[in-house]
Design a protein around this motif. Structure first.
Motif, PDB file in Angstrom:
ATOM      1  N   TYR A  47       8.881 -38.757 -18.560  1.00  0.00           N
ATOM      2  CA  TYR A  47       9.834 -39.442 -19.426  1.00  0.00           C
ATOM      3  C   TYR A  47      10.483 -38.472 -20.409  1.00  0.00           C
ATOM      4  N   PHE A  48       9.752 -37.460 -20.836  1.00  0.00           N
ATOM      5  CA  PHE A  48      10.341 -36.420 -21.681  1.00  0.00           C
ATOM      6  C   PHE A  48      11.415 -35.657 -20.898  1.00  0.00           C
ATOM      7  N   ALA A  49      11.130 -35.325 -19.633  1.00  0.00           N
ATOM      8  CA  ALA A  49      12.122 -34.652 -18.798  1.00  0.00           C
ATOM      9  C   ALA A  49      13.358 -35.530 -18.613  1.00  0.00           C
ATOM     10  N   TYR A  50      13.154 -36.830 -18.494  1.00  0.00           N
ATOM     11  CA  TYR A  50      14.287 -37.743 -18.381  1.00  0.00           C
ATOM     12  C   TYR A  50      15.108 -37.757 -19.668  1.00  0.00           C
ATOM     13  N   ALA A  51      14.450 -37.713 -20.811  1.00  0.00           N
ATOM     14  CA  ALA A  51      15.175 -37.662 -22.089  1.00  0.00           C
ATOM     15  C   ALA A  51      16.006 -36.383 -22.186  1.00  0.00           C
ATOM     16  N   VAL A  52      15.450 -35.277 -21.720  1.00  0.00           N
ATOM     17  CA  VAL A  52      16.203 -34.021 -21.685  1.00  0.00           C
ATOM     18  C   VAL A  52      17.413 -34.169 -20.767  1.00  0.00           C
ATOM     19  N   LEU A  53      17.229 -34.845 -19.647  1.00  0.00           N
ATOM     20  CA  LEU A  53      18.328 -35.104 -18.722  1.00  0.00           C
ATOM     21  C   LEU A  53      19.440 -35.897 -19.401  1.00  0.00           C
ATOM     22  N   VAL A  54      19.092 -36.934 -20.123  1.00  0.00           N
ATOM     23  CA  VAL A  54      20.099 -37.760 -20.801  1.00  0.00           C
ATOM     24  C   VAL A  54      20.862 -36.929 -21.830  1.00  0.00           C
ATOM     25  N   ILE A  55      20.148 -36.120 -22.590  1.00  0.00           N
ATOM     26  CA  ILE A  55      20.799 -35.267 -23.589  1.00  0.00           C
ATOM     27  C   ILE A  55      21.726 -34.265 -22.902  1.00  0.00           C
ATOM     28  N   ALA A  56      21.286 -33.683 -21.799  1.00  0.00           N
ATOM     29  CA  ALA A  56      22.120 -32.723 -21.073  1.00  0.00           C
ATOM     30  C   ALA A  56      23.384 -33.389 -20.519  1.00  0.00           C
ATOM     31  N   VAL A  57      23.271 -34.623 -20.057  1.00  0.00           N
ATOM     32  CA  VAL A  57      24.451 -35.341 -19.548  1.00  0.00           C
ATOM     33  C   VAL A  57      25.419 -35.638 -20.694  1.00  0.00           C
ATOM     34  N   VAL A  58      24.911 -36.003 -21.850  1.00  0.00           N
ATOM     35  CA  VAL A  58      25.780 -36.251 -23.003  1.00  0.00           C
ATOM     36  C   VAL A  58      26.505 -34.972 -23.398  1.00  0.00           C
ATOM     37  N   VAL A  59      25.788 -33.859 -23.470  1.00  0.00           N
ATOM     38  CA  VAL A  59      26.405 -32.577 -23.818  1.00  0.00           C
ATOM     39  C   VAL A  59      27.438 -32.183 -22.768  1.00  0.00           C
ATOM     40  N   LEU A  60      27.104 -32.340 -21.503  1.00  0.00           N
ATOM     41  CA  LEU A  60      28.040 -32.024 -20.429  1.00  0.00           C
ATOM     42  C   LEU A  60      29.284 -32.898 -20.498  1.00  0.00           C
ATOM     43  N   SER A  61      29.108 -34.179 -20.762  1.00  0.00           N
ATOM     44  CA  SER A  61      30.249 -35.095 -20.833  1.00  0.00           C
ATOM     45  C   SER A  61      31.193 -34.732 -21.972  1.00  0.00           C
ATOM     46  N   ARG A  62      30.639 -34.325 -23.073  1.00  0.00           N
ATOM     47  CA  ARG A  62      31.484 -33.919 -24.203  1.00  0.00           C
ATOM     48  C   ARG A  62      32.152 -32.583 -23.955  1.00  0.00           C
ATOM     49  N   ALA A  63      31.419 -31.620 -23.417  1.00  0.00           N
ATOM     50  CA  ALA A  63      31.983 -30.281 -23.190  1.00  0.00           C
ATOM     51  C   ALA A  63      33.048 -30.297 -22.101  1.00  0.00           C
ATOM     52  N   ALA A  64      32.865 -31.147 -21.094  1.00  0.00           N
ATOM     53  CA  ALA A  64      33.819 -31.200 -19.984  1.00  0.00           C
ATOM     54  C   ALA A  64      34.914 -32.243 -20.214  1.00  0.00           C
ATOM     55  N   ASN A  65      34.949 -32.840 -21.405  1.00  0.00           N
ATOM     56  CA  ASN A  65      35.981 -33.809 -21.774  1.00  0.00           C
ATOM     57  C   ASN A  65      36.050 -34.989 -20.817  1.00  0.00           C
ATOM     58  N   PHE A  66      34.888 -35.537 -20.448  1.00  0.00           N
ATOM     59  CA  PHE A  66      34.871 -36.694 -19.558  1.00  0.00           C
ATOM     60  C   PHE A  66      35.399 -37.916 -20.298  1.00  0.00           C
ATOM     61  N   SER A  67      36.195 -38.697 -19.603  1.00  0.00           N
ATOM     62  CA  SER A  67      36.675 -39.962 -20.150  1.00  0.00           C
ATOM     63  C   SER A  67      36.983 -40.887 -18.988  1.00  0.00           C
ATOM     64  N   GLY A  68      37.152 -42.149 -19.305  1.00  0.00           N
ATOM     65  CA  GLY A  68      37.498 -43.114 -18.271  1.00  0.00           C
ATOM     66  C   GLY A  68      36.400 -43.281 -17.241  1.00  0.00           C
ATOM     67  N   TYR A  69      36.801 -43.236 -15.967  1.00  0.00           N
ATOM     68  CA  TYR A  69      35.805 -43.493 -14.925  1.00  0.00           C
ATOM     69  C   TYR A  69      34.844 -42.314 -14.760  1.00  0.00           C
ATOM     70  N   TRP A  70      35.198 -41.122 -15.219  1.00  0.00           N
ATOM     71  CA  TRP A  70      34.239 -40.007 -15.173  1.00  0.00           C
ATOM     72  C   TRP A  70      33.055 -40.292 -16.078  1.00  0.00           C
ATOM     73  N   LEU A  72      31.969 -43.323 -16.694  1.00  0.00           N
ATOM     74  CA  LEU A  72      31.206 -44.334 -15.966  1.00  0.00           C
ATOM     75  C   LEU A  72      30.354 -43.705 -14.868  1.00  0.00           C
ATOM     76  N   ILE A  73      30.890 -42.692 -14.212  1.00  0.00           N
ATOM     77  CA  ILE A  73      30.116 -41.975 -13.193  1.00  0.00           C
ATOM     78  C   ILE A  73      28.914 -41.290 -13.831  1.00  0.00           C
ATOM     79  N   SER A  74      29.094 -40.721 -15.012  1.00  0.00           N
ATOM     80  CA  SER A  74      27.977 -40.077 -15.716  1.00  0.00           C
ATOM     81  C   SER A  74      26.888 -41.085 -16.064  1.00  0.00           C
ATOM     82  N   VAL A  75      27.290 -42.258 -16.526  1.00  0.00           N
ATOM     83  CA  VAL A  75      26.320 -43.304 -16.862  1.00  0.00           C
ATOM     84  C   VAL A  75      25.595 -43.770 -15.600  1.00  0.00           C
ATOM     85  N   ALA A  76      26.350 -43.964 -14.516  1.00  0.00           N
ATOM     86  CA  ALA A  76      25.733 -44.379 -13.246  1.00  0.00           C
ATOM     87  C   ALA A  76      24.752 -43.317 -12.748  1.00  0.00           C
ATOM     88  N   MET A  77      25.085 -42.045 -12.939  1.00  0.00           N
ATOM     89  CA  MET A  77      24.197 -40.962 -12.522  1.00  0.00           C
ATOM     90  C   MET A  77      22.888 -40.999 -13.320  1.00  0.00           C
TER      91      MET A  77
END
Length: 105
Positions: A47-70, A72-77
């Motif tokens: 579960y700690f590794a999963y929390a790290v995964l969630v944080i990494a996805v948030v950082v990636l989404s912000r750095a890569a300027n994800f918006s819209g359906y991208w 949603l794809i991140s959340v689905a992932m």
């Protein structure tokens, strides 16, 4: 149109993408290991590794300027990464259960 990643965010994008892969694999491995060994510590580490995964996805989404359906794809992932090891574990148990059942004579 998709906005490209700024050069200053390239390394953040690169390392957070790599961390998504490593944290996802660690979560799946530790989740399976916790069931095989019966040790609750591995489940907490999973579960700690999963929390790290969630944080990494948030950082990636912000750095890569994800918006819209991208986004949603991140959340689905992230949701898929949580439920996939659980589903695979149950599938393996159900599939191999007949191998360990006593044979009817």
């Amino acid at each position: 149109m998709l906005e490209p990643v700024a050069l200053k965010d390239f390394f953040i994008t690169f390392f957070s993408s790599a961390l998504v892969i490593l944290a996802g694999a660690s979560y799946a491995l530790l989740y399976a290991w916790s069931h095989l060994s019966g040790n609750r510590t591995y489940r907490l580490l999973a579960y700690f590794a999963y929390a790290v995964l969630v944080i990494a996805v948030v950082v990636l989404s912000r750095a890569a300027n994800f918006s819209g359906y991208w986004l949603l794809i991140s959340v689905a992932m992230v949701v898929g990464y949580f439920f996939a090891p659980i589903g695979i574990w149950h599938l393996c148990i159900k599939t191999h259960q007949s191998e360990h059942a006593p044979a009817d004579q």
